[in-house]
Design a protein around this motif. Structure first.
Motif, mmCIF file in Angstrom:
data_model
loop_
_atom_site.group_PDB
_atom_site.id
_atom_site.type_symbol
_atom_site.label_atom_id
_atom_site.label_comp_id
_atom_site.label_asym_id
_atom_site.label_seq_id
_atom_site.Cartn_x
_atom_site.Cartn_y
_atom_site.Cartn_z
ATOM 1 N N MET A 1 0.809 -1.097 -0.013
ATOM 2 C CA MET A 1 -0.022 -0.086 0.117
ATOM 3 C C MET A 1 0.760 1.368 0.151
ATOM 4 O O MET A 1 2.010 1.312 0.513
ATOM 5 N N ALA A 2 0.401 2.212 -0.896
ATOM 6 C CA ALA A 2 1.355 3.643 -1.111
ATOM 7 C C ALA A 2 1.482 4.080 0.261
ATOM 8 O O ALA A 2 0.238 4.139 0.913
ATOM 9 N N ARG A 3 2.475 4.898 0.692
ATOM 10 C CA ARG A 3 2.624 5.584 1.702
ATOM 11 C C ARG A 3 1.733 6.904 1.653
ATOM 12 O O ARG A 3 1.849 7.652 0.501
ATOM 13 N N SER A 4 1.110 7.411 2.695
ATOM 14 C CA SER A 4 0.277 8.486 2.804
ATOM 15 C C SER A 4 1.324 9.821 2.941
ATOM 16 O O SER A 4 2.474 9.760 3.439
ATOM 17 N N VAL A 5 0.865 10.918 1.815
ATOM 18 C CA VAL A 5 1.668 11.978 1.918
ATOM 19 C C VAL A 5 1.633 12.735 3.034
ATOM 20 O O VAL A 5 0.304 13.045 3.761
ATOM 21 N N VAL A 6 2.295 13.372 3.775
ATOM 22 C CA VAL A 6 2.329 14.314 4.977
ATOM 23 C C VAL A 6 3.092 15.741 4.518
ATOM 24 O O VAL A 6 4.085 15.524 3.951
ATOM 25 N N ILE A 7 2.191 16.579 4.747
ATOM 26 C CA ILE A 7 2.812 18.097 4.603
ATOM 27 C C ILE A 7 2.829 19.006 5.781
ATOM 28 O O ILE A 7 2.124 19.051 6.739
ATOM 29 N N ARG A 8 3.804 19.851 6.020
ATOM 30 C CA ARG A 8 3.898 20.911 6.954
ATOM 31 C C ARG A 8 3.753 22.252 6.127
ATOM 32 O O ARG A 8 4.668 22.612 5.549
ATOM 33 N N VAL A 9 2.659 22.967 6.620
ATOM 34 C CA VAL A 9 2.570 24.100 5.867
ATOM 35 C C VAL A 9 1.769 25.199 6.872
ATOM 36 O O VAL A 9 1.290 24.798 7.830
ATOM 37 N N LEU B 1 -10.480 23.086 12.290
ATOM 38 C CA LEU B 1 -9.219 22.478 12.755
ATOM 39 C C LEU B 1 -8.116 23.183 12.166
ATOM 40 O O LEU B 1 -6.820 23.100 12.644
ATOM 41 N N VAL B 2 -8.312 24.218 11.152
ATOM 42 C CA VAL B 2 -7.421 25.117 10.475
ATOM 43 C C VAL B 2 -7.814 26.526 10.561
ATOM 44 O O VAL B 2 -8.843 26.846 10.171
ATOM 45 N N GLN B 3 -6.782 27.372 11.088
ATOM 46 C CA GLN B 3 -7.132 28.705 11.333
ATOM 47 C C GLN B 3 -6.048 29.541 10.334
ATOM 48 O O GLN B 3 -5.048 29.289 10.066
ATOM 49 N N GLU B 4 -6.554 30.542 9.839
ATOM 50 C CA GLU B 4 -5.688 31.267 8.800
ATOM 51 C C GLU B 4 -4.469 31.889 9.686
ATOM 52 O O GLU B 4 -4.443 32.494 10.783
ATOM 53 N N GLY B 5 -3.214 31.842 8.932
ATOM 54 C CA GLY B 5 -2.151 32.005 9.618
ATOM 55 C C GLY B 5 -1.331 31.215 10.495
ATOM 56 O O GLY B 5 -0.052 31.282 10.740
ATOM 57 N N SER B 6 -2.054 30.216 11.000
ATOM 58 C CA SER B 6 -1.275 29.145 11.669
ATOM 59 C C SER B 6 -0.685 27.993 10.841
ATOM 60 O O SER B 6 -0.889 27.860 9.748
ATOM 61 N N ILE B 7 0.225 27.030 11.648
ATOM 62 C CA ILE B 7 0.861 26.114 10.783
ATOM 63 C C ILE B 7 0.557 24.895 11.396
ATOM 64 O O ILE B 7 0.277 24.709 12.648
ATOM 65 N N TYR B 8 0.506 23.840 10.451
ATOM 66 C CA TYR B 8 -0.191 22.464 10.800
ATOM 67 C C TYR B 8 0.706 21.558 9.981
ATOM 68 O O TYR B 8 1.264 21.743 8.734
ATOM 69 N N ILE B 9 0.800 20.215 10.304
ATOM 70 C CA ILE B 9 1.055 18.907 9.791
ATOM 71 C C ILE B 9 -0.177 18.336 9.397
ATOM 72 O O ILE B 9 -1.169 17.906 9.988
ATOM 73 N N ILE B 10 -0.414 18.271 7.876
ATOM 74 C CA ILE B 10 -1.700 17.724 7.393
ATOM 75 C C ILE B 10 -1.283 16.398 6.692
ATOM 76 O O ILE B 10 -0.297 16.386 6.063
ATOM 77 N N SER B 11 -2.254 15.246 6.957
ATOM 78 C CA SER B 11 -1.908 13.869 6.360
ATOM 79 C C SER B 11 -3.336 13.476 6.243
ATOM 80 O O SER B 11 -4.519 13.969 6.343
ATOM 81 N N ARG B 12 -3.121 12.307 5.155
ATOM 82 C CA ARG B 12 -4.311 11.626 4.794
ATOM 83 C C ARG B 12 -5.466 12.389 4.161
ATOM 84 O O ARG B 12 -6.523 12.493 4.473
ATOM 85 N N PHE B 13 -4.965 12.943 3.111
ATOM 86 C CA PHE B 13 -5.929 13.875 2.250
ATOM 87 C C PHE B 13 -5.623 13.554 0.726
ATOM 88 O O PHE B 13 -4.840 12.456 0.598
#
Length: 410
Positions: A1-9, A56-68
């Motif tokens: 199974m392909a690994r899920s992509v994780v981003i920090r944005v 869960l997401v607010q403008e200006g803040s930083i998050y690690i987002i996965s499983r999209f």
């Protein structure tokens, strides 16, 4: 199974899309995400997942987002998407990402909905927010017009809509004692056309940043004190036909002289064939005007002040009607300025004056402070000038402000 992509944005912008007019049901929640290298990507939260995922997401803040759900040009949140907040000091992330378009090239993007337009310029005009009834909208909408100017004196109107119109406020950064220009970085707009005139339209996608610390804003800040400012203004005025108040008073309103001015950038035009062509942007769309130079406030007509106070208390929404007597050392003349033009002369929206005015004041101090201030105006004769020998003028725009002048200089 392909690994899920994780981003920090960082969530650079966030808005709700509720149809073209913004007054319908929620279609989806939109995001612009930026990474540590300054790359940007669009993201979307569908309606079915908006209630759970949008908070869960607010403008200006930083998050690690996965499983999209990843795509070539965007990512899409779904039921399984996970969002983990990241402390602001844990990573160095850009605050701003933009791709500036010169004012002179905006016309090329008219009607293009595939990309957003970012610009930077000096704020020279700001109107009051007003309510409009559009044919494609069931409910009335709020709009506000502002005008930005670039380093070449090219000006562009920006129309803000809805929440963007009501939230545009310069009170926190405006200092009337400093009289410093306000530089604006405007992102997320589109170029539109109305009656042959191009303008920028800003709705929920639009954001602005006052006096940003970006390299492209530095030339604007340097011009605050550089001697080349007055030289540039002088060169601009040299292209126009200069007239004193005495000159204007002797002009026949039926044969008064005008000069051709570009309807897009306000530069003077040259004759080409049977029409006129702008020297700067090469447009053939021209208008005619004359320039009144070296016009200074000598005193404010008491009757005009009474009219202003009357408008403050009776009419809503509030609008300026600024009546005054001006002199340039040759003679005096009655003048009047309305709405946006008066806002620029006074330097504040009418609502700001209403909030700052105290019951013991006869008139707002920002109005009385105009006495002995010197300006260069573009004017036209009023209808009354056709019926009587005494001429009066309506101010069409303010080209420049020269500060306070001693009466003996005139």
């Amino acid at each position: 199974m392909a690994r899920s992509v994780v981003i920090r944005v960082r969530v650079y912008r966030k808005w709700e899309y509720c149809g073209r007019t913004g007054d319908g049901e929620l279609v989806h929640v939109d995001l612009v995400l930026i990474d540590e290298k300054g790359n940007a990507m669009y993201a979307e939260i569908p309606t079915k997942d908006a209630k759970e995922k949008s908070p869960l997401v607010q403008e200006g803040s930083i998050y690690i987002i996965s499983r999209f759900l990843p795509g070539n040009y965007m990512i899409e949140f779904n039921f399984y998407t996970e969002v983990q907040p990241v402390p602001e000091d844990a990573v160095i992330m850009p605050e701003l990402v933009y791709h500036l378009t010169p004012f002179s090239q905006l016309e090329c993007h008219a009607g293009d909905q595939s990309r957003f337009i970012d610009v930077v310029g000096v704020l020279v005009e700001i109107s009051d927010a007003k309510t409009m009834h559009l044919t494609n909208s069931a409910a009335p909408v709020i709009s506000r017009d502002i005008v930005l100017r670039d380093l070449t004196h090219f000006e562009i109107k920006v129309t803000l809509w809805g929440d963007r119109a009501s939230s545009f406020d310069i009170d926190a950064i405006y200092d009337p004692n400093e009289s410093e220009p306000i530089v604006v970085l405007l992102v997320g707009t589109v170029v539109k056309t109305y009656i042959g005139q191009h303008y920028l339209s800003g709705n929920a996608t639009c954001r602005w940043y006052f006096n940003p610390t970006i390299p492209e804003a530095v030339p604007f800040y340097n011009r605050r004190t550089a001697p080349s400012v007055d030289q540039a203004r002088g060169a601009r005025l040299a292209q126009a036909e200069i007239a004193t108040l005495t000159d204007l008073a002797t002009m026949d309103p039926y044969t008064i002289g005008w000069f051709a001015s570009c309807a897009k950038c306000n530069k003077s035009c040259v004759v080409e064939g049977s029409g006129y062509k702008c020297r700067l942007c090469l447009s053939t769309n021209s208008k005619f005007k004359f320039v009144l130079n070296l016009c200074a406030f000598h005193y404010v007509c008491p009757c005009a002040i009474m009219i202003i106070a009357h408008l403050f208390y009776i009419f809503h929404p509030y609008r300026y009607k600024l009546s005054f007597v001006a002199t340039d050392g040759t003679t005096e003349a009655k003048m009047i300025a309305f709405a946006d033009v008066a806002t620029r002369i006074i330097g504040k929206p009418v609502q700001t004056l209403m909030r700052a005015r105290t019951p013991i004041q006869d008139f707002p101090s920002d109005i009385t402070a105009l006495v002995t201030m010197k300006f260069t105006f573009v004017v036209m004769q009023t209808d009354e000038s056709f019926d009587r020998p005494e001429k009066s003028y309506r101010v069409l725009s303010m080209l420049s402000a020269h500060g306070r002048q001693a009466p003996e200089r005139f």
